[in-house]
Enzyme design. Structure first.
Site, PDB file in Angstrom:
ATOM      1  N   HIS A 366     127.599 -35.522  -3.424  1.00  0.00           N
ATOM      2  CA  HIS A 366     127.764 -34.108  -3.075  1.00  0.00           C
ATOM      3  C   HIS A 366     126.802 -33.207  -3.846  1.00  0.00           C
ATOM      4  O   HIS A 366     126.661 -32.019  -3.522  1.00  0.00           O
ATOM      5  CB  HIS A 366     129.214 -33.679  -3.347  1.00  0.00           C
ATOM      6  N   ASP A 370     125.491 -31.656   1.315  1.00  0.00           N
ATOM      7  CA  ASP A 370     126.631 -30.767   1.546  1.00  0.00           C
ATOM      8  C   ASP A 370     127.507 -31.290   2.678  1.00  0.00           C
ATOM      9  O   ASP A 370     127.139 -32.222   3.409  1.00  0.00           O
ATOM     10  CB  ASP A 370     126.142 -29.351   1.877  1.00  0.00           C
TER      11      ASP A 370
END
Length: 403
Positions: A366, A370
């Site tokens: 992450h 995204d």
């Protein structure tokens, strides 16, 4: 002449190897290029060939970590090869003298003193729901004392007499490195997993229609991996952040797709790389995956064949896994987990139907990917797999399969 055989470098950044197995014994005569040992690096298991013919003297034991460039054995090249001797004369079989059987030893049973308990002991045993006949008393004549009753434990049906052994074995260098990398991936990345499901009906129909012709033409099976690899390549091109990785303070994005494919080998999990998968046809993907899987199974895979990779596909479905959260293969930023295909009830055009469905999982870092990119990537994979003729084959399956 005594030749000092040193550990060759299996690849860049590898400083030591571990002697996994000696294939010869100390004092054996070996022939040049004969495999004399299997050595584990932190990336692969490799064979160590003899550099010359002669009598070998081992200088390391199995399990030893040996630095690259260190002497691992000596070979006396002046020794002559042993000659084959004539067929030995068979020895007459030895006749064993019969010994008289030993006299049987009487066995005296240690029978608990049934019912011989003091009043206080009887009361305690009754509260514990224990029969006095189940207790061996320590009092005079086997009498059950109050202390015996207090210490008595009700039988819970615990089995007795079974094996209680354990074996301690040192982890191979390859397994230790895999463990380190997995822990590092969990600790050093912001790993998250997103899931989806794929209706495999279209792929099943294609394989049913063309698998025999594909095998007859190319000598290869038409499996799921070519469809998934092609779908992943397309999704990586649509969402290039998933084909990226972090290097210090920078993001490196690749314009090629080197797909790592997790395969199970004799030494554990290995991840060879299909290079430039974006340039391969269905036949090319199937042929390359088969080649790499066979080399991994036979212990012939090289470090170079497992180095690099921009994205990984792992197929836990071959072992029956329904769903999992695969761990990222660092320094990559994403890994796709395939699972088993099960007939499930799904809704199509407002009707409940039975269809072969596979759950798929994308684990991603992450820090660099995204939610939009991760979810969009997995949806793109799903779309391609559910519409392979249109999206992956340009509406011409025969041409795509080179039939």
């Amino acid at each position: 002449m005594i030749l000092e055989m040193k550990v060759p470098s299996p690849g860049e950044s590898i400083k030591e190897v571990e002697i996994a197995t000696w294939l010869v014994k100390d004092g054996d005569y070996v022939v040049k290029d004969q495999a004399i040992a299997e050595v584990d690096s932190d990336k692969a298991t490799l064979e160590l060939p003899a550099e010359a013919s002669g009598v070998i003297t081992l200088k390391a034991s199995e399990g030893d970590a040996v630095a690259v460039g260190a002497v691992v054995c000596l070979i006396d090249t002046s020794a002559t090869a042993p000659t084959t001797s004539a067929t030995p004369v068979a020895e007459a079989p030895k006749v064993e003298e019969k010994k008289p059987a030993p006299a049987p030893v009487p066995v005296v049973a240690n029978t608990p003193a049934s019912g011989h308990a003091s009043p206080a002991a009887k009361k305690i045993l009754a509260e514990k729901n224990i029969e006095p006949s189940d207790i061996v008393g320590t009092g005079k004549g086997g009498r059950i004392t109050k202390e015996d009753a207090v210490n008595a434990v009700p039988s819970m049906g615990t089995p007795t007499g079974g094996s209680r052994g354990a074996e301690r074995q040192k982890l191979s260098m390859l397994r230790r490195k895999v463990a380190e990398r997995l822990v590092a991936a969990k600790n050093e990345t912001a790993m998250l997993t997103t899931f989806n499901e794929v209706d495999m009906t279209a792929i099943y129909a294609l394989r049913e229609e063309y698998k025999e012709a594909f095998k007859a033409k190319h000598g290869l099976g038409l499996g799921f991996m070519s469809f998934f690899t092609k779908a992943v390549v397309r999704a990586l091109q649509l969402y290039p952040d998933v084909n990226s990785m972090i290097d210090g303070q920078e993001k490196v994005t690749y314009d090629f797709c080197d797909i790592s494919v997790a395969v199970s080998g004799p030494k554990g999990l290995m991840v060879p790389v299909v290079r430039n998968a974006e340039l391969l046809t269905f036949r090319g993907v199937e042929a390359e995956i088969k080649r790499l899987a066979l080399r991994a199974r036979d212990g012939q895979i090289t470090v170079d064949e497992m180095t690099g990779g921009t994205f990984t596909i792992s197929n836990g479905g071959v072992f029956g896994s329904m769903l999992s959260t695969p761990i990222i293969n660092p320094p990559q930023s994403g890994i796709l987990g395939m699972h088993n295909v099960v007939d499930r009830a799904i809704v199509k055009n407002g009707h409940i139907v039975i269809a072969p469905v596979m759950y798929v999982a994308l684990s991603y870092d992450h820090r660099i990917i995204d939610g939009r990119e991760s979810v969009g990537f997995l949806v793109a994979v799903k779309e391609a797999l559910e519409n392979p003729v249109e999206i992956l084959m340009d509406n011409n399956p025969k041409k795509a399969l080179e039939l």
